[in-house]
Scaffold this active site. Structure first.
Site, PDB file in Angstrom:
ATOM      1  N   GLY A   1      10.331   2.063  -0.123  1.00  0.00           N
ATOM      2  CA  GLY A   1      11.279   1.822   0.952  1.00  0.00           C
ATOM      3  C   GLY A   1      11.743   0.382   1.038  1.00  0.00           C
ATOM      4  O   GLY A   1      11.555  -0.416   0.126  1.00  0.00           O
TER       5      GLY A   1
ATOM      6  N   HIS B   1      16.983  -1.944  -1.595  1.00  0.00           N
ATOM      7  CA  HIS B   1      17.968  -2.979  -1.899  1.00  0.00           C
ATOM      8  C   HIS B   1      18.768  -2.533  -3.118  1.00  0.00           C
ATOM      9  O   HIS B   1      18.643  -1.389  -3.591  1.00  0.00           O
ATOM     10  CB  HIS B   1      17.287  -4.330  -2.127  1.00  0.00           C
ATOM     11  CG  HIS B   1      16.135  -4.295  -3.086  1.00  0.00           C
ATOM     12  ND1 HIS B   1      16.276  -3.975  -4.428  1.00  0.00           N
ATOM     13  CD2 HIS B   1      14.804  -4.530  -2.913  1.00  0.00           C
ATOM     14  CE1 HIS B   1      15.112  -4.037  -5.034  1.00  0.00           C
ATOM     15  NE2 HIS B   1      14.192  -4.356  -4.146  1.00  0.00           N
TER      16      HIS B   1
ATOM     17  N   HIS C   1      17.026  -0.763  -6.027  1.00  0.00           N
ATOM     18  CA  HIS C   1      16.798   0.670  -5.847  1.00  0.00           C
ATOM     19  C   HIS C   1      18.105   1.453  -6.015  1.00  0.00           C
ATOM     20  O   HIS C   1      18.111   2.544  -6.592  1.00  0.00           O
ATOM     21  CB  HIS C   1      16.218   0.944  -4.464  1.00  0.00           C
ATOM     22  CG  HIS C   1      14.903   0.281  -4.200  1.00  0.00           C
ATOM     23  ND1 HIS C   1      14.790  -0.836  -3.395  1.00  0.00           N
ATOM     24  CD2 HIS C   1      13.649   0.555  -4.645  1.00  0.00           C
ATOM     25  CE1 HIS C   1      13.524  -1.202  -3.337  1.00  0.00           C
ATOM     26  NE2 HIS C   1      12.807  -0.383  -4.088  1.00  0.00           N
TER      27      HIS C   1
ATOM     28  N   GLY D   1      12.153   0.148 -12.130  1.00  0.00           N
ATOM     29  CA  GLY D   1      12.747  -1.126 -12.514  1.00  0.00           C
ATOM     30  C   GLY D   1      11.804  -1.948 -13.369  1.00  0.00           C
ATOM     31  O   GLY D   1      10.582  -1.927 -13.175  1.00  0.00           O
TER      32      GLY D   1
END
Length: 280
Positions: free
Chosen positions: A16, A19, A22, A132
């Site tokens: 959560g 940004h 994501h 990522g």
């Protein structure tokens, strides 16, 4: 991958406070998948006793707005009680890859990551899972877990997303004061400095590169180095300090973890030294 009439499911696990990093994962998932699932779960198993689980930033309303905007079809937001309805006695652990870098600094962290990701994979049953490369060690660990346990999912590693000034996006950036944030730019600058020095032939050995990393980071008065390492990737094995970078076979990683005040930030660069040398 699954056969027959199955349409691919792309999965983006998150903690959560979303940004643009994501958002980029969701867009990549949408390119490869018919259905995109995102999870939002701040996993207590991967936080140490003196870490920031209780204060980790949360904003569910904003997260759902971003998820909808970027094309998520399903957002799964379980509670801690749903994920761990009883004291957990079964954990997934990947050895060797988790003893370096963040694994050394945060004992038990990656056991928490691999355990919760395994549970999420079992729940969602994705074809692809998107992570990522800012946490490149996590990518390496999860790929090994998937391979070793014959999990029917492919880990898709996506590029680091940065602010215009070079700071890698992180949910923890919100903790930084204005001065700390300004000085945190030294992380990307140190990585760039080593790459440039390599391309110019000014840095040749592993120790040369590591010393330059430390020197540049140390120019920031607020920076407290947790680690600045150069390892093979994805095996995360130690390189002999006196060896030439160009003697390394395949990829290496320059990986950093540095504290600014109470905020610990990570950054890295994964590349093939022989290709950098070829630019000279």
């Amino acid at each position: 991958m699954r056969q027959g009439g199955h349409t691919p499911i792309g999965f983006v696990p998150t903690m959560g406070y979303l940004h643009e990093g994501h958002a980029s994962l969701l867009r990549r998932a949408g390119e490869m998948s018919s259905t995109v699932v995102m999870s939002i779960f701040v996993n207590p198993l991967q936080f140490g006793p003196n870490e920031d689980f209780a204060s980790y930033p949360r904003d569910e309303v904003r997260d759902l707005e971003l998820a909808e905007r970027e094309g998520a079809d399903i957002v799964f937001i379980p509670s801690v009680e749903e994920m761990y309805p009883q004291p957990i006695r079964t954990k997934v652990s990947v050895s060797s890859l988790t003893t370096q870098l963040c694994g050394a600094s945060r004992p038990g962290h990656f056991d928490g990551v691999t355990t919760v990701v395994s549970k999420l994979f079992n729940i969602v049953q994705p074809d692809y899972a998107f992570f990522g490369l800012k946490d490149a060690q996590q990518v390496a660990v999860l790929r090994r877990m998937v391979s070793d346990l014959n999990m029917n999912v492919e880990i898709i590693a996506c590029p680091i997303v940065r602010e215009n000034d070079g700071l890698a996006l992180s949910s923890r950036n919100v903790y930084l004061s204005a001065q700390e944030r300004s000085q945190a730019l030294v992380l990307s600058r140190s990585l760039q400095s080593v790459r440039q020095a390599m391309e110019e032939g000014k840095v040749r050995t592993v120790d040369d590169a590591r010393n330059l990393l430390v020197s540049v980071i140390s120019s920031s008065p607020l920076a407290v180095i947790d680690y600045a390492e150069i390892l093979t990737f994805p095996e995360l094995e130690t390189l002999d300090g006196s060896s030439l970078l160009t003697d390394a076979d395949g990829e290496i990683i320059m990986a950093l973890a540095v504290k600014f005040g109470r905020t610990r930030l990570i950054d890295n660069n994964v590349f093939i030294p022989k290709e950098a040398h070829a630019l000279v």
